[in-house]
Design a protein around this motif. Structure first.
Motif, PDB file in Angstrom:
ATOM      1  N   ARG A   9     -28.662 -23.291  -4.256  1.00  0.00           N
ATOM      2  CA  ARG A   9     -28.947 -22.471  -3.056  1.00  0.00           C
ATOM      3  C   ARG A   9     -28.197 -21.142  -3.063  1.00  0.00           C
ATOM      4  N   LEU A  10     -28.440 -20.345  -4.075  1.00  0.00           N
ATOM      5  CA  LEU A  10     -27.713 -19.087  -4.241  1.00  0.00           C
ATOM      6  C   LEU A  10     -28.389 -17.930  -3.504  1.00  0.00           C
ATOM      7  N   LEU A  11     -29.708 -17.854  -3.626  1.00  0.00           N
ATOM      8  CA  LEU A  11     -30.454 -16.712  -3.092  1.00  0.00           C
ATOM      9  C   LEU A  11     -30.806 -16.952  -1.623  1.00  0.00           C
ATOM     10  N   LYS A  12     -30.360 -15.998  -0.774  1.00  0.00           N
ATOM     11  CA  LYS A  12     -30.642 -16.170   0.663  1.00  0.00           C
ATOM     12  C   LYS A  12     -31.241 -14.881   1.215  1.00  0.00           C
ATOM     13  N   PRO A  13     -32.027 -14.987   2.284  1.00  0.00           N
ATOM     14  CA  PRO A  13     -32.657 -13.796   2.852  1.00  0.00           C
ATOM     15  C   PRO A  13     -31.630 -12.715   3.204  1.00  0.00           C
ATOM     16  N   LYS A  65     -38.547 -12.551  -3.895  1.00  0.00           N
ATOM     17  CA  LYS A  65     -39.169 -13.459  -2.934  1.00  0.00           C
ATOM     18  C   LYS A  65     -38.116 -14.151  -2.068  1.00  0.00           C
ATOM     19  N   ARG A  66     -37.093 -14.678  -2.715  1.00  0.00           N
ATOM     20  CA  ARG A  66     -36.135 -15.510  -1.976  1.00  0.00           C
ATOM     21  C   ARG A  66     -35.132 -14.713  -1.134  1.00  0.00           C
ATOM     22  N   THR A  67     -34.914 -13.435  -1.477  1.00  0.00           N
ATOM     23  CA  THR A  67     -34.027 -12.615  -0.642  1.00  0.00           C
ATOM     24  C   THR A  67     -34.812 -11.915   0.456  1.00  0.00           C
ATOM     25  N   GLY A  68     -36.140 -11.935   0.323  1.00  0.00           N
ATOM     26  CA  GLY A  68     -36.974 -11.225   1.292  1.00  0.00           C
ATOM     27  C   GLY A  68     -37.112  -9.751   0.942  1.00  0.00           C
ATOM     28  N   LYS A 112     -36.348  -6.988   3.404  1.00  0.00           N
ATOM     29  CA  LYS A 112     -35.131  -7.553   4.028  1.00  0.00           C
ATOM     30  C   LYS A 112     -33.946  -7.489   3.078  1.00  0.00           C
ATOM     31  N   GLY A 113     -34.063  -8.107   1.926  1.00  0.00           N
ATOM     32  CA  GLY A 113     -32.986  -8.047   0.929  1.00  0.00           C
ATOM     33  C   GLY A 113     -33.194  -6.891  -0.020  1.00  0.00           C
ATOM     34  N   LYS A 114     -32.384  -6.882  -1.096  1.00  0.00           N
ATOM     35  CA  LYS A 114     -32.506  -5.799  -2.078  1.00  0.00           C
ATOM     36  C   LYS A 114     -32.320  -6.373  -3.479  1.00  0.00           C
ATOM     37  N   VAL A 115     -33.207  -6.033  -4.387  1.00  0.00           N
ATOM     38  CA  VAL A 115     -33.068  -6.460  -5.778  1.00  0.00           C
ATOM     39  C   VAL A 115     -33.061  -5.219  -6.662  1.00  0.00           C
TER      40      VAL A 115
END
Ligand SMILES: C[S@@+](CC[C@H](N)C(=O)[O-])C[C@H]1O[C@@H](n2cnc3c(N)ncnc32)[C@H](O)[C@@H]1O
Length: 233
Positions: free
Chosen positions: A60-64, A84-87, A92-95
Protein backbone atom coordinates in the motif's frame (compact mmCIF):
# COMPACT_ATOMS: atom_id res chain seq x y z
CA UNK A 1 23.89 -23.26 -25.69
CA UNK A 2 20.20 -24.20 -25.63
CA UNK A 3 17.98 -26.15 -28.02
CA UNK A 4 14.71 -24.60 -29.18
CA UNK A 5 11.53 -26.55 -29.91
CA UNK A 6 12.77 -27.34 -33.44
CA UNK A 7 15.99 -28.75 -32.04
CA UNK A 8 18.12 -25.83 -33.29
CA UNK A 9 20.89 -24.61 -31.02
CA UNK A 10 20.94 -21.08 -29.65
CA UNK A 11 23.81 -19.30 -28.01
CA UNK A 12 23.16 -17.63 -24.68
CA UNK A 13 25.65 -14.93 -23.78
CA UNK A 14 26.70 -14.62 -20.16
CA UNK A 15 26.62 -11.00 -19.11
CA UNK A 16 26.94 -9.41 -15.69
CA UNK A 17 26.13 -12.67 -13.96
CA UNK A 18 22.95 -13.01 -16.01
CA UNK A 19 22.40 -15.04 -19.16
CA UNK A 20 21.25 -13.02 -22.15
CA UNK A 21 18.93 -14.95 -24.43
CA UNK A 22 19.39 -15.08 -28.18
CA UNK A 23 16.76 -12.97 -29.96
CA UNK A 24 14.82 -16.07 -31.06
CA UNK A 25 14.61 -17.47 -27.54
CA UNK A 26 13.75 -14.01 -26.20
CA UNK A 27 10.88 -13.72 -28.70
CA UNK A 28 9.65 -17.20 -27.82
CA UNK A 29 9.72 -16.36 -24.13
CA UNK A 30 7.80 -13.13 -24.73
CA UNK A 31 5.15 -14.96 -26.76
CA UNK A 32 4.69 -17.59 -24.03
CA UNK A 33 4.74 -15.14 -21.13
CA UNK A 34 1.30 -14.76 -19.51
CA UNK A 35 2.25 -11.33 -18.12
CA UNK A 36 3.05 -10.04 -21.63
CA UNK A 37 -0.38 -11.15 -22.86
CA UNK A 38 -2.07 -9.74 -19.74
CA UNK A 39 -0.28 -6.38 -20.11
CA UNK A 40 -1.45 -6.13 -23.71
CA UNK A 41 -5.03 -7.03 -22.79
CA UNK A 42 -5.13 -4.50 -19.93
CA UNK A 43 -3.47 -1.68 -21.88
CA UNK A 44 -0.25 -1.59 -19.85
CA UNK A 45 2.89 -0.53 -21.68
CA UNK A 46 5.00 -3.30 -20.16
CA UNK A 47 4.81 -6.53 -18.17
CA UNK A 48 6.80 -4.62 -15.52
CA UNK A 49 3.51 -2.94 -14.57
CA UNK A 50 2.53 -6.14 -12.73
CA UNK A 51 5.63 -5.99 -10.54
CA UNK A 52 4.63 -2.58 -9.20
CA UNK A 53 0.95 -3.59 -8.95
CA UNK A 54 1.91 -6.60 -6.85
CA UNK A 55 4.29 -4.66 -4.59
CA UNK A 56 1.74 -1.89 -4.14
CA UNK A 57 -1.13 -4.28 -3.47
CA UNK A 58 0.92 -5.84 -0.69
CA UNK A 59 2.53 -2.75 0.89
CA UNK A 60 0.00 0.00 0.00
CA UNK A 61 2.60 2.55 -1.07
CA UNK A 62 0.74 4.64 -3.65
CA UNK A 63 -1.97 6.89 -2.24
CA UNK A 64 -4.14 9.62 -3.76
CA UNK A 65 -2.47 13.04 -3.88
CA UNK A 66 1.10 11.72 -3.62
CA UNK A 67 4.07 12.94 -5.64
CA UNK A 68 5.97 10.07 -7.24
CA UNK A 69 9.28 10.05 -9.11
CA UNK A 70 9.73 7.21 -11.63
CA UNK A 71 13.39 6.75 -12.66
CA UNK A 72 13.96 4.62 -15.77
CA UNK A 73 10.28 4.85 -16.66
CA UNK A 74 10.11 3.77 -20.32
CA UNK A 75 8.04 2.29 -21.84
CA UNK A 76 5.79 3.41 -18.97
CA UNK A 77 4.05 0.55 -17.14
CA UNK A 78 5.04 1.80 -13.67
CA UNK A 79 4.10 5.38 -14.58
CA UNK A 80 0.66 4.22 -15.71
CA UNK A 81 0.05 2.52 -12.35
CA UNK A 82 1.42 5.46 -10.37
CA UNK A 83 -0.70 7.98 -12.32
CA UNK A 84 -3.81 5.94 -11.66
CA UNK A 85 -3.23 5.19 -7.99
CA UNK A 86 -2.09 8.70 -6.99
CA UNK A 87 -4.92 10.29 -8.92
CA UNK A 88 -2.43 12.18 -11.11
CA UNK A 89 -4.64 11.16 -14.05
CA UNK A 90 -7.32 13.41 -12.53
CA UNK A 91 -4.88 16.15 -11.49
CA UNK A 92 -4.75 15.09 -7.79
CA UNK A 93 -1.29 13.55 -7.40
CA UNK A 94 1.85 14.11 -9.44
CA UNK A 95 4.03 11.65 -11.34
CA UNK A 96 7.40 12.79 -12.66
CA UNK A 97 9.21 10.33 -14.91
CA UNK A 98 12.55 10.22 -16.74
CA UNK A 99 14.38 7.81 -19.00
CA UNK A 100 17.33 7.65 -21.39
CA UNK A 101 14.78 6.59 -24.01
CA UNK A 102 11.75 8.39 -25.34
CA UNK A 103 8.41 7.57 -23.76
CA UNK A 104 4.96 8.11 -25.29
CA UNK A 105 2.66 10.47 -23.42
CA UNK A 106 0.76 9.12 -20.40
CA UNK A 107 -2.09 11.21 -18.92
CA UNK A 108 -1.01 12.73 -15.60
CA UNK A 109 2.70 11.96 -16.09
CA UNK A 110 5.35 14.66 -16.62
CA UNK A 111 8.14 13.04 -18.60
CA UNK A 112 11.64 14.18 -19.64
CA UNK A 113 14.30 12.27 -21.54
CA UNK A 114 17.72 12.49 -19.91
CA UNK A 115 20.35 10.42 -18.13
CA UNK A 116 19.76 10.15 -14.37
CA UNK A 117 23.55 10.10 -13.94
CA UNK A 118 23.92 13.58 -15.53
CA UNK A 119 25.30 15.99 -12.93
CA UNK A 120 22.26 18.29 -13.25
CA UNK A 121 19.66 15.46 -13.21
CA UNK A 122 18.64 15.96 -9.53
CA UNK A 123 18.09 19.67 -10.09
CA UNK A 124 16.04 19.05 -13.23
CA UNK A 125 13.89 16.52 -11.38
CA UNK A 126 13.32 18.89 -8.46
CA UNK A 127 12.13 21.56 -10.90
CA UNK A 128 9.78 19.02 -12.53
CA UNK A 129 8.43 17.98 -9.13
CA UNK A 130 8.04 21.54 -7.85
CA UNK A 131 8.74 20.32 -4.30
CA UNK A 132 9.46 17.11 -2.46
CA UNK A 133 8.39 13.57 -3.30
CA UNK A 134 6.51 10.92 -1.34
CA UNK A 135 7.92 8.02 -3.35
CA UNK A 136 11.12 7.67 -5.37
CA UNK A 137 11.04 4.50 -7.43
CA UNK A 138 13.64 3.19 -9.83
CA UNK A 139 13.34 0.32 -12.27
CA UNK A 140 16.59 1.45 -13.97
CA UNK A 141 18.90 -1.26 -15.21
CA UNK A 142 22.38 -0.27 -16.36
CA UNK A 143 23.50 -1.59 -19.75
CA UNK A 144 25.78 -4.57 -19.25
CA UNK A 145 29.32 -4.84 -20.61
CA UNK A 146 29.73 -8.59 -20.11
CA UNK A 147 32.44 -8.03 -17.50
CA UNK A 148 30.83 -9.32 -14.30
CA UNK A 149 32.62 -7.08 -11.79
CA UNK A 150 32.18 -3.94 -13.92
CA UNK A 151 28.49 -4.67 -14.43
CA UNK A 152 27.87 -5.21 -10.72
CA UNK A 153 29.59 -1.92 -9.91
CA UNK A 154 27.52 -0.08 -12.54
CA UNK A 155 24.27 -1.56 -11.26
CA UNK A 156 25.02 -0.77 -7.65
CA UNK A 157 26.31 2.71 -8.60
CA UNK A 158 23.00 3.48 -10.26
CA UNK A 159 20.89 2.36 -7.31
CA UNK A 160 23.14 4.13 -4.80
CA UNK A 161 22.78 7.37 -6.77
CA UNK A 162 19.00 6.87 -6.78
CA UNK A 163 19.02 6.25 -3.00
CA UNK A 164 21.10 9.40 -2.44
CA UNK A 165 18.62 11.39 -4.52
CA UNK A 166 15.73 9.91 -2.52
CA UNK A 167 17.44 11.01 0.69
CA UNK A 168 17.58 14.58 -0.65
CA UNK A 169 14.01 14.88 -1.87
CA UNK A 170 11.74 12.58 0.15
CA UNK A 171 9.13 13.90 2.55
CA UNK A 172 9.24 12.46 6.08
CA UNK A 173 7.65 9.00 5.99
CA UNK A 174 8.51 8.65 2.29
CA UNK A 175 9.32 5.49 0.33
CA UNK A 176 12.24 4.34 -1.83
CA UNK A 177 11.76 1.36 -4.17
CA UNK A 178 14.54 0.26 -6.50
CA UNK A 179 15.59 -2.62 -8.67
CA UNK A 180 18.75 -4.36 -7.46
CA UNK A 181 20.25 -7.70 -8.41
CA UNK A 182 20.99 -10.53 -6.03
CA UNK A 183 24.77 -10.29 -5.84
CA UNK A 184 25.47 -9.41 -2.23
CA UNK A 185 27.00 -6.16 -3.52
CA UNK A 186 24.21 -4.07 -2.00
CA UNK A 187 25.12 -4.65 1.67
CA UNK A 188 26.44 -1.10 2.11
CA UNK A 189 23.37 0.35 0.42
CA UNK A 190 21.05 -1.63 2.70
CA UNK A 191 23.01 -0.49 5.78
CA UNK A 192 22.64 3.15 4.70
CA UNK A 193 18.93 2.69 3.98
CA UNK A 194 18.43 1.13 7.42
CA UNK A 195 19.82 4.31 8.97
CA UNK A 196 17.45 6.54 7.00
CA UNK A 197 14.25 4.46 6.83
CA UNK A 198 12.14 2.73 9.46
CA UNK A 199 11.84 -0.52 7.44
CA UNK A 200 14.02 -2.00 4.70
CA UNK A 201 13.24 -5.26 2.91
CA UNK A 202 13.97 -7.09 -0.33
CA UNK A 203 10.99 -8.08 -2.43
CA UNK A 204 10.69 -10.38 -5.42
CA UNK A 205 7.27 -10.07 -7.05
CA UNK A 206 5.88 -13.11 -8.89
CA UNK A 207 5.97 -11.09 -12.12
CA UNK A 208 9.76 -10.82 -11.79
CA UNK A 209 11.13 -13.77 -13.74
CA UNK A 210 12.15 -16.53 -11.35
CA UNK A 211 15.29 -17.33 -13.39
CA UNK A 212 16.46 -13.72 -13.04
CA UNK A 213 18.51 -12.39 -10.12
CA UNK A 214 16.37 -9.25 -10.21
CA UNK A 215 14.76 -8.20 -6.97
CA UNK A 216 13.72 -4.89 -5.40
CA UNK A 217 14.81 -3.09 -2.29
CA UNK A 218 11.88 -1.43 -0.56
CA UNK A 219 12.57 1.16 2.12
CA UNK A 220 9.62 2.76 3.88
CA UNK A 221 9.20 5.40 6.58
CA UNK A 222 11.89 7.92 5.61
CA UNK A 223 13.38 9.50 8.71
CA UNK A 224 16.64 10.88 7.34
CA UNK A 225 17.78 14.41 7.97
CA UNK A 226 16.19 16.82 5.55
CA UNK A 227 18.37 19.33 3.72
CA UNK A 228 16.84 22.31 1.93
CA UNK A 229 16.04 21.45 -1.69
CA UNK A 230 18.43 23.10 -4.14
CA UNK A 231 15.41 24.30 -6.16
CA UNK A 232 11.63 24.29 -5.93
CA UNK A 233 11.28 24.92 -2.18
C1 LIG B 1 13.26 -2.27 -17.11
S1 LIG B 1 13.12 -0.77 -17.96
C2 LIG B 1 11.87 0.07 -17.05
C3 LIG B 1 10.48 -0.44 -17.27
C4 LIG B 1 9.44 0.44 -16.64
N1 LIG B 1 9.49 0.41 -15.18
C5 LIG B 1 8.05 0.09 -17.06
O1 LIG B 1 7.22 -0.23 -16.20
O2 LIG B 1 7.74 0.16 -18.25
C6 LIG B 1 14.58 0.08 -17.44
C7 LIG B 1 14.71 1.47 -18.02
O3 LIG B 1 15.78 2.13 -17.33
C8 LIG B 1 16.31 3.08 -18.22
N2 LIG B 1 17.60 3.56 -17.73
C9 LIG B 1 18.73 2.84 -17.51
N3 LIG B 1 19.73 3.63 -17.10
C10 LIG B 1 19.21 4.89 -17.03
C11 LIG B 1 19.76 6.16 -16.67
N4 LIG B 1 21.04 6.28 -16.31
N5 LIG B 1 18.96 7.24 -16.71
C12 LIG B 1 17.67 7.12 -17.08
N6 LIG B 1 17.09 5.95 -17.45
C13 LIG B 1 17.86 4.85 -17.42
C14 LIG B 1 16.39 2.30 -19.53
O4 LIG B 1 16.48 3.17 -20.64
C15 LIG B 1 15.09 1.50 -19.51
O5 LIG B 1 14.09 2.12 -20.26
Amino acid sequence: MAKDTTGRLHVTVKSGGKRKLSSKLWLERQLNDPYVAKAKAMGYRSRAAFKLLEIDDKYRLLKPGMTVVDLGAAPGGWSQIAAKRTGAVDGKGKVVAIDLLEMGEIPGVTFAQFDFLDHDAPEKLIVMMGGRADIVMSDMAANTTGHRKTDQLRIIGLVETAAHFAGEVLNPGGTFLAKVFQSGADAELVAQLKRDFATVRHVKPAASRQDSSERYVLATGFRGQQQPLSRGE
